[in-house]
Design a protein around this motif. Structure first.
Motif, short mmCIF file in Angstrom:
data_model
loop_
_atom_site.label_atom_id
_atom_site.label_comp_id
_atom_site.label_asym_id
_atom_site.label_seq_id
_atom_site.Cartn_x
_atom_site.Cartn_y
_atom_site.Cartn_z
N ILE A 11 0.84 -1.20 0.00
CA ILE A 11 0.00 0.00 0.00
C ILE A 11 0.87 1.25 0.00
O ILE A 11 0.59 2.22 -0.71
N ARG A 12 1.96 1.23 0.77
CA ARG A 12 2.89 2.38 0.75
C ARG A 12 3.50 2.55 -0.65
O ARG A 12 3.64 3.66 -1.14
N ASN A 13 3.83 1.43 -1.29
CA ASN A 13 4.38 1.47 -2.65
C ASN A 13 3.36 2.07 -3.63
O ASN A 13 3.71 2.91 -4.46
N LEU A 14 2.11 1.65 -3.52
CA LEU A 14 1.07 2.20 -4.38
C LEU A 14 0.89 3.69 -4.13
O LEU A 14 0.70 4.48 -5.07
N SER A 15 0.97 4.10 -2.88
CA SER A 15 0.86 5.52 -2.54
C SER A 15 2.00 6.31 -3.18
O SER A 15 1.79 7.40 -3.72
N SER A 16 3.19 5.76 -3.16
CA SER A 16 4.34 6.43 -3.79
C SER A 16 4.13 6.57 -5.28
O SER A 16 4.46 7.60 -5.87
N ARG A 17 3.56 5.55 -5.90
CA ARG A 17 3.31 5.61 -7.34
C ARG A 17 2.28 6.68 -7.68
O ARG A 17 2.42 7.38 -8.68
N VAL A 18 1.28 6.85 -6.84
CA VAL A 18 0.30 7.92 -7.05
C VAL A 18 0.98 9.28 -6.93
O VAL A 18 0.78 10.17 -7.75
N ALA A 19 1.83 9.42 -5.93
CA ALA A 19 2.53 10.69 -5.71
C ALA A 19 3.49 11.02 -6.86
O ALA A 19 3.77 12.19 -7.11
N GLU A 20 3.97 9.99 -7.57
CA GLU A 20 4.90 10.21 -8.68
C GLU A 20 4.20 10.66 -9.96
O GLU A 20 4.85 11.15 -10.88
N LEU A 21 2.87 10.50 -10.03
CA LEU A 21 2.14 10.96 -11.22
C LEU A 21 2.30 12.48 -11.33
O LEU A 21 2.39 13.18 -10.32
#
Length: 116
Positions: A11-21
């Motif tokens: 979930i933290r990894n997915l959150s980071s991917r959202v923040a990278e958009l």
């Protein structure tokens, strides 16, 4: 089956991917929503908020403990959650084959489709 800790890391990894958009994409497609991710094989639910900055307020609860329904509800196995976060599992294919179940309004589904 993976552990709760591995799912939290996913979930933290997915959150980071959202923040990278890029900011434009986040503002266009992300609206603040409550999300619950049920992981039946671990008998837990992860409750969180999706914002334009990523995922916040993530908590874990036992699947038997009730909570107000989230605006977006996802059901996925622990192994598939980790695979999604590591981009080893295509989200569209996972939804189409039933490995991931999404329950959300039509508008939310259309927004998520554009992000995947």
């Amino acid at each position: 089956m993976t552990s709760i800790e591995e799912c939290e890391a996913a979930i933290r990894n997915l959150s980071s991917r959202v923040a990278e958009l890029d900011e434009h994409s986040r503002r266009k497609h992300l609206v603040e929503r409550s999300i619950s991710v049920a992981v039946p094989d671990l008998e837990v639910v992860f409750d969180m908020r999706l914002t334009s900055q990523g995922i916040s307020e993530a908590t874990t609860r036992d699947a038997e403990v009730s909570s107000p329904p989230a605006q977006v509800r996802i059901t996925v196995s622990s192994t598939d959650l980790v695979a999604l976060s590591e981009e080893r599992l295509d989200p569209r294919k996972a939804v189409l084959t039933g490995r991931v179940r999404l329950d959300a309004s039509f508008t939310d589904l259309m927004r998520m489709r554009k992000l995947i």
